[in-house]
Design a protein around this motif. Structure first.
Motif, short mmCIF file in Angstrom:
data_model
loop_
_atom_site.label_atom_id
_atom_site.label_comp_id
_atom_site.label_asym_id
_atom_site.label_seq_id
_atom_site.Cartn_x
_atom_site.Cartn_y
_atom_site.Cartn_z
N LYS A 9 0.85 -1.19 0.00
CA LYS A 9 0.00 0.00 0.00
C LYS A 9 0.89 1.24 0.00
N SER A 13 -0.74 6.67 2.30
CA SER A 13 -2.06 6.28 2.80
C SER A 13 -2.02 6.21 4.32
N GLU A 17 -7.48 5.64 5.71
CA GLU A 17 -7.81 6.32 4.45
C GLU A 17 -8.64 5.38 3.58
N GLY A 18 -9.57 5.95 2.83
CA GLY A 18 -10.45 5.15 1.99
C GLY A 18 -9.98 4.97 0.57
N ASP A 19 -9.21 5.92 0.04
CA ASP A 19 -8.79 5.86 -1.35
C ASP A 19 -7.33 5.43 -1.43
N CYS A 20 -7.11 4.14 -1.51
CA CYS A 20 -5.74 3.62 -1.49
C CYS A 20 -5.50 2.71 -2.68
N VAL A 21 -4.29 2.73 -3.15
CA VAL A 21 -3.88 1.79 -4.19
C VAL A 21 -2.75 0.94 -3.64
N ASP A 34 -6.87 -1.63 -6.56
CA ASP A 34 -7.61 -0.93 -5.51
C ASP A 34 -7.50 -1.75 -4.23
N SER A 35 -6.97 -1.14 -3.17
CA SER A 35 -6.78 -1.89 -1.93
C SER A 35 -8.10 -2.28 -1.26
N LYS A 36 -9.18 -1.56 -1.58
CA LYS A 36 -10.48 -1.87 -0.98
C LYS A 36 -11.16 -3.03 -1.69
N ASN A 37 -10.73 -3.33 -2.92
CA ASN A 37 -11.38 -4.37 -3.70
C ASN A 37 -10.33 -5.15 -4.51
#
Length: 61
Positions: A9, A13, A17-21, A34-37
């Motif tokens: 990550k 970040s 944080e919500g917007d992470c790569v 996308d770290s969230k998905n």
């Protein structure tokens, strides 16, 4: 037997944080996801293209 990629990550970040790569080295290429998905897949770039992308992001105000 191949070793699974090690996804990292961004150091920019925060913990919540919500917007992470995430990025990973993939046999001489760079993967971005996308770290969230993470199950949604990733984009694969050459190292040269990834360097250009980072340079352009760094130049943005």
């Amino acid at each position: 037997m191949t070793t699974p990629p090690y996804w990292r990550k961004s150091t920019r970040s925060g913990a919540d944080e919500g917007d992470c790569v995430e990025v990973a080295g993939l046999d001489g290429l760079i993967g971005i996801r996308d770290s969230k998905n993470p199950a949604a897949g990733h984009v694969t770039l050459t190292r040269q293209t990834f360097a250009v992308l980072l340079t352009r992001f760094a130049a943005r105000p």
